[in-house]
Write a protein that holds these residues in place. Structure first.
Motif: not given
Length: 234
Positions: A224-227, A229-230, A133, A125-127
């Motif tokens: 993009p990571s901010q978009d 939802t893991y 999702e 997550e994040g990388t």
């Protein structure tokens, strides 16, 4: 009971992309689970290299580590790109969630997200570049207790082995169905172990077996990571 993820790593797997498996000559044995999926690209910039589909196992106890693949194939061609993922062995012991130290006598369970990454080291997550999702891969090590933590968590007993599961995120702070199940369980509990098992109903997301089983089509969305939802289950 507050559970926190502390470990993510990739399970040994074989990944075939667009009909070109690129695997070694040694027969890996019968697959324990084979699933198909698609990676879609919503990134404004093309990935820096070939993309892999990766399983990332999340536990609530353990040191951070990344296991490399014995064999893998990059997803190639234009997006959306299809892939076939075959798992030939159970996850490592360190990837299994074991709550026996919490006083819960039940089977051990592994829960993995399906992600897109340039390699296994950049997954997580994040990388990672993207994630499915709406699904996770679950491994149940042995027979599940009928009224234990995990049967409460999955909405019923799940047989040993690998399973594709749907992820239903909470719409708000409180999920009425989960809250009602927790309250009923907690009211009926007479021992500390039974009370702790009720926390299986107190999850951030509902995870249930997919109706299509291994035939369920996975969709990994690169964005993009901010978009993204893991799937968050604890």
């Amino acid at each position: 009971m507050n559970f926190r993820s502390m470990l993510s790593f990739a399970l040994p797997l074989l990944l075939a992309a667009c009909g070109d498996p690129q695997v070694g000559s040694e027969y890996p044995g019968e697959a324990l689970l084979t699933v198909e999926g698609t990676i879609v690209n919503e990134l404004s910039v093309a990935p820096a290299g070939p993309v892999d589909a990766v399983l990332v196992w999340n536990t609530v106890d353990g040191s951070s580590d990344v296991e490399s693949f014995p064999a893998r194939a990059a997803v190639t061609g234009s997006f959306p790109a299809s892939f076939t993922l075959s798992i030939h062995e159970p996850p490592k012991e360190i990837a299994l969630n074991d709550f026996s130290k919490e006083g819960l006598v039940d089977t051990r369970v592994g829960i993995a997200t399906i992600e897109a990454a340039l390699d296994e080291a950049s997954a997580g997550e994040g990388t990672s570049l993207g994630v499915d999702e709406d699904h996770v891969i679950v491994y149940v090590e042995s027979e599940m207790a009928a009224d234990g933590f995990w049967s409460n968590f999955f909405g019923g007993q799940v047989s040993p082995g690998f399973h594709v599961m749907d992820v239903f995120r909470r719409e708000g702070e409180v999920d009425a169905e989960l809250q009602a199940a927790f309250d009923a369980c907690d009211a009926a509990a007479t021992t500390e172990a039974e009370h702790k098992a009720c926390y299986g109903h107190d999850a951030k997301s509902k995870i249930r077996p997919s109706a299509g089983g291994s035939s369920t089509t996975l969709t990994v969305r690169m964005a993009p990571s901010q978009d993204l939802t893991y799937p968050d289950w604890h």
